[in-house]
Design a protein around this motif. Structure first.
Motif, PDB file in Angstrom:
ATOM      1  N   THR A 154      29.649  34.707  92.688  1.00  0.00           N
ATOM      2  CA  THR A 154      30.422  34.027  93.737  1.00  0.00           C
ATOM      3  C   THR A 154      31.717  34.798  93.986  1.00  0.00           C
ATOM      4  O   THR A 154      32.234  35.471  93.094  1.00  0.00           O
ATOM      5  N   PRO A 155      32.274  34.692  95.211  1.00  0.00           N
ATOM      6  CA  PRO A 155      33.471  35.465  95.521  1.00  0.00           C
ATOM      7  C   PRO A 155      34.698  34.976  94.760  1.00  0.00           C
ATOM      8  O   PRO A 155      34.936  33.783  94.678  1.00  0.00           O
ATOM      9  N   GLN A 178      32.996  41.821 101.413  1.00  0.00           N
ATOM     10  CA  GLN A 178      32.338  40.664 100.790  1.00  0.00           C
ATOM     11  C   GLN A 178      31.783  41.016  99.409  1.00  0.00           C
ATOM     12  O   GLN A 178      31.817  40.193  98.496  1.00  0.00           O
ATOM     13  N   ARG A 219      33.238  40.004  95.269  1.00  0.00           N
ATOM     14  CA  ARG A 219      32.390  39.619  94.130  1.00  0.00           C
ATOM     15  C   ARG A 219      32.471  40.671  93.025  1.00  0.00           C
ATOM     16  O   ARG A 219      31.563  40.801  92.207  1.00  0.00           O
ATOM     17  N   SER A 269      28.547  36.830 103.941  1.00  0.00           N
ATOM     18  CA  SER A 269      28.959  36.185 102.689  1.00  0.00           C
ATOM     19  C   SER A 269      27.914  35.135 102.276  1.00  0.00           C
ATOM     20  O   SER A 269      27.506  35.076 101.106  1.00  0.00           O
ATOM     21  N   ASP A 270      27.471  34.333 103.269  1.00  0.00           N
ATOM     22  CA  ASP A 270      26.446  33.302 102.962  1.00  0.00           C
ATOM     23  C   ASP A 270      25.141  33.967 102.515  1.00  0.00           C
ATOM     24  O   ASP A 270      24.462  33.479 101.617  1.00  0.00           O
ATOM     25  N   THR A 271      24.799  35.083 103.191  1.00  0.00           N
ATOM     26  CA  THR A 271      23.556  35.791 102.835  1.00  0.00           C
ATOM     27  C   THR A 271      23.614  36.223 101.366  1.00  0.00           C
ATOM     28  O   THR A 271      22.640  36.071 100.619  1.00  0.00           O
ATOM     29  N   LEU A 272      24.775  36.761 100.942  1.00  0.00           N
ATOM     30  CA  LEU A 272      24.911  37.196  99.544  1.00  0.00           C
ATOM     31  C   LEU A 272      24.795  35.999  98.609  1.00  0.00           C
ATOM     32  O   LEU A 272      24.111  36.061  97.577  1.00  0.00           O
ATOM     33  N   ASP A 273      25.455  34.898  98.995  1.00  0.00           N
ATOM     34  CA  ASP A 273      25.413  33.703  98.137  1.00  0.00           C
ATOM     35  C   ASP A 273      23.985  33.184  97.982  1.00  0.00           C
ATOM     36  O   ASP A 273      23.547  32.866  96.888  1.00  0.00           O
ATOM     37  N   LYS A 274      23.274  33.125  99.134  1.00  0.00           N
ATOM     38  CA  LYS A 274      21.900  32.583  99.095  1.00  0.00           C
ATOM     39  C   LYS A 274      20.988  33.438  98.222  1.00  0.00           C
ATOM     40  O   LYS A 274      20.079  32.941  97.578  1.00  0.00           O
ATOM     41  N   SER A 275      21.235  34.744  98.206  1.00  0.00           N
ATOM     42  CA  SER A 275      20.373  35.639  97.417  1.00  0.00           C
ATOM     43  C   SER A 275      20.541  35.380  95.918  1.00  0.00           C
ATOM     44  O   SER A 275      19.643  35.655  95.127  1.00  0.00           O
ATOM     45  N   GLY A 276      21.723  34.877  95.541  1.00  0.00           N
ATOM     46  CA  GLY A 276      21.991  34.621  94.125  1.00  0.00           C
ATOM     47  C   GLY A 276      22.074  35.889  93.286  1.00  0.00           C
ATOM     48  O   GLY A 276      22.035  35.843  92.053  1.00  0.00           O
TER      49      GLY A 276
END
Ligand code: SF4
Length: 409
Positions: free
Chosen positions: A121-122, A24, A28, A110-117
């Protein structure tokens, strides 16, 4: 381009989870590094089965405070079982920690990484072929048992099986990268069942993926070795003939107190059925569970005599905080040490004999170096000639020395 340093503690499932989490990050734009000094991101994937593993992971995290200060923008991710167990208390104690991702959240990493900002994005699919002859593929997470000494169910939760199509895609990805052997992983791996696909069906489907020469699995539970499974194995030579089946005790009374879900008699029945299919069997044994009497220990010794395990990993009982058994009164350390010594001497003798019994047999060896590989039954075999890594070699075993078999060719 961000460089990721990965520190994994614990079992093969954690190694496979680290691979998935890295995929993941790679999606990115991150790449792997083995040098902590040059890393921009540290991913710590943790284990909590024993206190010791958890302490090592947390103390590594503590040491990263100065690493993070050295270069602005560095990030730390703390994931896995210890992250699940310790939760926000850890974040409070180590405020420099960027992401805390418990074992139950790994599939949503993947969602955890996205939420952290923090990581963009992948740009690629979140699956990377990990190079290597053995491809580790997690097929389920969690456990529906509640063994009284084990912390796993409380940190990993109940069983969740992955869809068969996802698993087969993952297998194809591994073989495309050169894997010849697939190791299917799960806490009670043979309890797998999803969308009408049983564990036996899954083994057959995985072995049909182009490039798969051999399929292994770990860790199974005795009660799920069904007739359906045994029939599938008999008809499929790609399923490796080795199973690591933890017994933990030879006493039905102790097994009940451990809440293992089987008796000595059931375990022996399963061993008999597995041996009929040609399986070589290794195990784990705990000595000195708090309620274990001398008579119970003798039952364990007699079970070892009856089964003659190829390998038995023997441990002194040690309480794990947060488990029901941790509240029980411990046996004296001297008793644990004496019992462990007696048991180790016994299992060593059977291990030597298991290697000697291979002399004169014909084996199919999957070469892991040019002159060394593993048989279907999981014995290491040394060859005289050189063979390409990844090839299957059919040979006769000429002699055994210690924990190594020597081939005729
Ligand atoms: S089967 Fe028992 S020992 Fe194994 S993970 Fe589940 S609870 Fe723990």
């Amino acid at each position: 381009m961000n460089k990721v340093f990965i520190q994994t503690y614990g079992c093969q499932m954690n190694v496979a989870d680290s691979e998935e989490m890295f995929a993941q990050l790679a999606a990115r734009g991150a790449v792997l590094t083995e040098q902590l000094d040059e890393a921009d991101i540290v991913l710590i994937n943790t284990c909590t089965v024993r206190d010791h593993a958890e302490h090592r992971a947390v103390s590594f995290l503590g040491r990263l405070a100065s690493w993070k200060k050295e270069k602005p923008g560095r990030k730390i991710i703390f994931a896995g079982c210890a992250a699940q167990r310790l939760g926000n208390a850890l974040q409070k104690k180590y405020p420099f920690l960027d992401i805390l991702s418990g074992a139950k959240d790994i599939e949503h990493f993947s969602d955890t990484l996205d939420k952290s900002g923090l990581f963009g994005t992948p740009a690629l699919p979140g699956r990377l072929p990990a190079p290597g002859l053995t491809g580790y593929v997690t097929i389920m997470r969690g456990c529906n048992f509640a063994c009284s000494y084990c912390i796993v169910p409380s940190v990993r939760g109940a069983i969740k099986c992955l869809p068969p199509e996802d698993i087969l895609q993952n297998v194809a990805c591994k073989t495309a990268a050169g894997a010849k052997e697939i190791m299917l992983l799960g806490q009670t791996v043979n309890a797998y069942e999803k969308d009408g696909v049983s564990f036996a069906d899954l083994l057959n489907r995985v072995s049909e993926v182009p490039g798969v020469e051999r399929v292994r699995f770990t860790s199974p539970h005795p009660i799920y070795f069904t007739p359906d499974f045994l029939n599938a194995v008999k008809a499929n030579p790609k399923i490796a003939r080795h199973v690591h089946l933890p017994v933990q005790s030879g006493s039905s009374k102790v097994l009940q107190e451990m809440k293992r879900g089987y008796t000595r008699e059931i375990f022996l029945e399963k061993i008999h059925a597995l041996r009929d299919c040609g399986f070589n069997i290794s195990t784990d044994i705990i000595v000195g569970f708090p309620t274990e009497t001398e008579a119970d220990f003798q039952q364990t010794l007699s079970l070892v005599d009856a089964v003659k395990f190829f390998i038995a990993y023997c441990y002194k009982y040690s309480p794990r905080q947060g488990t029901p058994a941790a509240r029980m009164k411990l046996l004296p350390e001297k008793v644990l040490e004496e019992r462990l010594d007696i048991l180790l001497n016994k299992v060593r003798g059977f291990s030597d004999a298991a290697y000697q019994l291979q002399v004169g047999t014909h084996q199919e060896v999957l070469m892991e170096t040019e002159t060394k590989g593993r048989s279907s039954e999981n014995f290491w075999v040394k060859t005289k000639k050189k063979y390409p890594v990844g090839s299957l070699v059919h040979t006769e075993i000429e002699r055994a020395d210690g924990t190594l078999l020597f081939a005729r060719d």
